[in-house]
Design an enzyme around this catalytic site. Structure first.
Site, short mmCIF file in Angstrom:
data_model
loop_
_atom_site.label_atom_id
_atom_site.label_comp_id
_atom_site.label_asym_id
_atom_site.label_seq_id
_atom_site.Cartn_x
_atom_site.Cartn_y
_atom_site.Cartn_z
NE ARG A 1 -11.03 -9.67 -2.30
CZ ARG A 1 -11.34 -8.76 -3.22
NH1 ARG A 1 -11.65 -9.13 -4.46
NH2 ARG A 1 -11.38 -7.49 -2.91
CE LYS B 1 -4.01 -1.73 2.59
NZ LYS B 1 -5.00 -1.52 1.52
#
Ligand code: BES
Ligand code: MN
Ligand code: ZN
Length: 499
Positions: free
Chosen positions: A353, A279
């Site tokens: 996920r 990130k």
């Protein structure tokens, strides 16, 4: 905070502070009118003069009001009488909570719940009052040195004053509100804790301590056990980190032994760097909040255990850091999930996920009444819905409707997005059963589509809390959401009302 309900005459109630509501047009709810009469119309006169702002939640603090036994009276605007509803009531309570927590008064009386509302019962008003007032007193004991680190302030004893008789049902409503606030406080504490403190091991210890205190079973699976279960997807996220991953399972058995449990699955990424798909640096500290799904499940367990709710609930918390490292998963790596489905990891930052899918497969063994997962899953959800509702996606419309309704009841709302089959094709991969990302569009939906492939054998709903779990800026901190929504949902189920 300690709560009592009392039938009382407002003007005679002795306390450091007494909170009374008033409508913007000067109309006074019954208990405030009584107070005003004892004060020779002083309250009505002040409102007429324009001293209390019209907006619901505006306040005016009066000292030594003639005719009143309380040392101070806090007038709170309820907004316009014709607009008075859930929002104005909560705004008024929120303002009262803020004032009480900052006040020099040690004890308080609150008249707000005694305001008639067309659509809400006194039970509901009391539960909300207890929850919002108790939550307003929340402080994170930040590890700050210096003398202002811990300054005790605020009213600790609160009496909710009503005109009618006190009953067991009303007491239950207040206890419920208080238990939910306690659950929120736990969720906030865990979220606010630094990433080097709130590790997967810390989450496991928290679960074990809760289980010990409230007498429910907790299993903590370590890397070896997780490997044996074949959770290749979950473990692929943990590869880059030196912190050991934990798979935490909590069993709350308040219901009949044969009753199918509700299963709550919470995303427990204790820090999300993005992994090899690193990130950008700005605001990366906020990725310590990436375990707020898991924290909300722990908070909800604390709330329902405190209430002794007659229902069976299983909590599943896959917990790990998402770090880059020599052994970390790389873009293009293919892994096999516990379900046997293979996944091409195209972006290691879509890790939520990957840990949830194995937890959803694990949930099958409980033959659940339904499964709800809670996750700070996508930045796209914040773009779509902002920070007001949580995103809701489900493979069952009745379950979705039930959650939407409990969101409205609790004031911790969700908003549904479509989970249509057409979106599924965005997940296709040339090298595995699916990719873990769906491209530029509809990021919240494609993330849910991914999860849906692992939740086919039961009724399932997904709450994306990326926008609602914490606030940024000056007031940076965890919100404790969606503990109120989940608690209200379980209360509804325990009371036997599914819809
Ligand atoms: N934890 C983040 C989601 C997130 C981002 C929540 C910002 C709140 C604020 C999640 O693991 C993530 O990184 N998601 C990616 C998915 C993308 C790579 C498909 C995102 O939203 O950018
Ligand atoms: Mn991520
Ligand atoms: Zn994440």
């Amino acid at each position: 905070m300690e709560f009592t309900i009392k039938t009382a005459t407002p003007e005679k109630f002795r306390a450091g502070i007494l909170v009374a509501g008033a409508f913007a047009d000067g109309a006074l709810p019954a208990p405030t009118a009584v107070l005003d009469k004892a004060a020779d119309g002083r309250i009505a006169a002040l409102i007429k003069r324009g001293d209390l702002d019209e907006k619901a939640g505006s306040t005016l603090l009066l000292h030594e009001l003639p005719g009143a036994a309380a040392e101070r009276v806090l007038l709170v605007s309820l907004g316009k009488a014709e607009d008075f509803g859930d929002k104005a009531y909560r705004d008024a309570l929120g303002a009262a909570a803020k004032a009480l927590s900052a006040s020099a008064a040690k004890d308080a009386g609150v008249l707000l719940a005694d305001t008639d509302m067309a659509a809400r019962t006194l039970d509901w008003r009391l539960q909300q009052a207890a929850r919002i007032l108790a939550d307003g007193a929340y402080r994170f004991d930040a590890p700050k040195s210096g003398k202002d680190a811990k300054k005790e302030r605020g009213a600790k004893k609160v009496t909710l004053l009503i005109a009618g008789k006190v009953s067991a049902a009303l007491e239950t409503a207040v206890r419920r509100g208080q238990a939910i606030a306690e659950g929120m406080a736990l969720a906030k504490d865990l979220g606010n804790q630094a990433g080097n403190v709130c590790t997967p091991t810390h989450l496991a210890h928290t679960a074990q301590a809760l289980g010990k205190h409230f007498k429910f079973d907790v299993d903590v699976l370590d890397r070896d056990d997780i490997e044996k279960l074949g959770m290749g997807s979950f473990l692929s996220v943990a590869r880059g980190s030196h912190e050991p991953p934990k798979f935490i399972v909590m069993h709350y058995k308040g219901g009949r032994s044969k009753a199918k449990p509700v299963v709550l699955v919470g995303k427990g990424i204790t820090f999300d760097t993005g992994g090899i798909s690193l990130k950008p640096g700005a605001e990366m500290d906020e990725m310590k909040f990436d375990m707020c799904g898991a924290a909300s499940v722990l908070g909800t367990f604390k709330a329902i255990a405190r209430m002794g709710l007659p229902i069976n609930v299983v909590g599943i918390l896959p917990a790990t850091e998402n770090m880059p490292g020599g052994r970390a998963t790389k873009p293009g790596d293919v892994v096999t999930s516990m379900s046997g489905q293979t996944i091409e990891i195209l972006n290691t930052d879509a890790e939520g996920r990957l840990i949830l899918c194995d937890a959803l497969t694990y949930a099958e063994r409980f033959k659940p009444a339904c499964v709800i997962d809670i996750a700070t899953l996508t930045g796209a959800c914040v773009v779509a819905l902002g920070k007001i509702p949580s995103g809701l996606l489900a493979n069952d419309d009745e379950l979705a409707a039930e959650l939407l309704r409990r969101g409205t009841d609790s004031g911790d709302r969700a908003w549904q997005l479509p989970l249509w089959e057409e979106y599924q094709e965005l997940l296709k991969s040339n090298f595995a059963d699916m990719g873990n990302i769906g491209g530029r569009y509809a990021g919240t939906i494609t993330a849910a589509c991914f999860l849906a492939r692992f939740a086919k054998s039961y009724k399932w709903a997904h709450l994306d809390i990326a926008g609602t779990a914490w606030v940024s800026g000056d007031a940076k901190g965890a919100t404790g959401r969606p503990v109120p929504l989940l608690s209200e949902f379980l209360i509804g189920r325990a009371d036997g009302k599914a819809g």
